[in-house]
Design a protein around this motif. Structure first.
Motif, mmCIF file in Angstrom:
data_model
loop_
_atom_site.group_PDB
_atom_site.id
_atom_site.type_symbol
_atom_site.label_atom_id
_atom_site.label_comp_id
_atom_site.label_asym_id
_atom_site.label_seq_id
_atom_site.Cartn_x
_atom_site.Cartn_y
_atom_site.Cartn_z
ATOM 1 N N ASN A 25 0.778 -1.249 0.000
ATOM 2 C CA ASN A 25 0.000 0.000 0.000
ATOM 3 C C ASN A 25 0.805 1.293 0.000
ATOM 4 O O ASN A 25 0.714 2.090 0.943
ATOM 5 N N ILE A 61 -0.894 6.622 14.030
ATOM 6 C CA ILE A 61 -1.815 5.485 14.098
ATOM 7 C C ILE A 61 -3.187 6.040 14.477
ATOM 8 O O ILE A 61 -3.353 6.607 15.559
ATOM 9 N N GLU A 87 -1.490 3.055 5.141
ATOM 10 C CA GLU A 87 -2.022 1.701 5.150
ATOM 11 C C GLU A 87 -3.293 1.702 5.982
ATOM 12 O O GLU A 87 -3.339 2.338 7.028
ATOM 13 N N SER A 88 -4.305 0.991 5.518
ATOM 14 C CA SER A 88 -5.595 1.083 6.164
ATOM 15 C C SER A 88 -6.319 -0.248 6.142
ATOM 16 O O SER A 88 -6.243 -0.976 5.157
ATOM 17 N N ALA A 89 -7.020 -0.585 7.236
ATOM 18 C CA ALA A 89 -7.847 -1.792 7.277
ATOM 19 C C ALA A 89 -9.035 -1.528 8.183
ATOM 20 O O ALA A 89 -8.917 -0.793 9.174
ATOM 21 N N ARG A 90 -10.174 -2.098 7.830
ATOM 22 C CA ARG A 90 -11.355 -1.954 8.694
ATOM 23 C C ARG A 90 -12.042 -3.301 8.827
ATOM 24 O O ARG A 90 -12.243 -4.001 7.838
ATOM 25 N N GLY A 92 -11.601 0.455 12.697
ATOM 26 C CA GLY A 92 -10.664 0.740 11.612
ATOM 27 C C GLY A 92 -9.309 1.174 12.136
ATOM 28 O O GLY A 92 -9.218 1.806 13.197
ATOM 29 N N ILE A 93 -8.269 0.795 11.426
ATOM 30 C CA ILE A 93 -6.920 1.262 11.749
ATOM 31 C C ILE A 93 -6.317 1.833 10.469
ATOM 32 O O ILE A 93 -6.264 1.149 9.445
ATOM 33 N N THR A 102 -6.891 4.917 15.144
ATOM 34 C CA THR A 102 -7.810 3.802 15.379
ATOM 35 C C THR A 102 -9.191 4.387 15.611
ATOM 36 O O THR A 102 -9.341 5.300 16.426
ATOM 37 N N VAL A 111 -2.802 3.853 9.278
ATOM 38 C CA VAL A 111 -1.487 4.333 9.684
ATOM 39 C C VAL A 111 -0.899 5.138 8.529
ATOM 40 O O VAL A 111 -0.800 4.636 7.406
#
Lengths: 107, 107
Positions: A2, A16, A49-52, A57-58, A18, A60
């Motif tokens: 990413n 970060i 970089e991202s994820a949920r 969700g996080i 969150t 960074v």
């Protein structure tokens, strides 16, 4: 991974973020993408970089310096997004500003 | 959010683990949960937050010191999991060891 394909020189900085989303969508996806595009063009931006998972969700983001992070936080379009986030999109969030002291990867 | 209810005193430390999963499941979920349980009982452990979007996952664990992070990395059961991760579960990953310099939240 990413947008962090190139090897960065430590130390660099990470934010970060969150977050716990509310159910309100109301322009969230569009704003979220606009903020990634805007951040990518800021001074000192190194990647994101991202994820949920469901509501958690996080994200960074990586930066060259603390000064670059401060300027991004103060960016006026970003300020509008931050306000909407507080009022509508997030039931909770936490921001951590970090110095990346070392990194390594699989390869 | 996820075991970080209490306000931590900065500086503390974070390990940002970003990973790209393979399709192989082969005990991954079970090992993943076992590692969270094991980490939670390590010296200096402060909390963990995790999200996965399709194949990209971000897990951030928080620690009192770099020494605690080093000990966790060297933990023998964790070493076994790390090897399995390299061989089977991850097509790519990145580990970043960070000093959290400041934090703030919505509330």
């Amino acid at each position: 991974m990413n947008g962090n394909k190139k090897k960065l020189q430590t130390p660099y900085y990470a934010v970060i973020f969150t977050s716990q989303r509310t159910k309100a969508d109301n322009g969230y996806e569009k704003m979220s993408q606009a903020m990634v595009d805007l951040a990518s063009n800021q001074q000192g931006f190194l990647g994101i970089e991202s994820a949920r998972d469901n509501d958690l969700g996080i994200t960074v983001s990586f930066w060259e310096s603390l000064e670059d992070i401060k300027k991004w936080k103060e960016n006026s379009a970003h300020q509008v997004a931050q306000e909407k986030g507080k009022e509508e999109w997030y039931s909770d969030y936490k921001v951590r500003v970090c110095k990346v002291e070392r990194d390594y990867s699989l390869e």
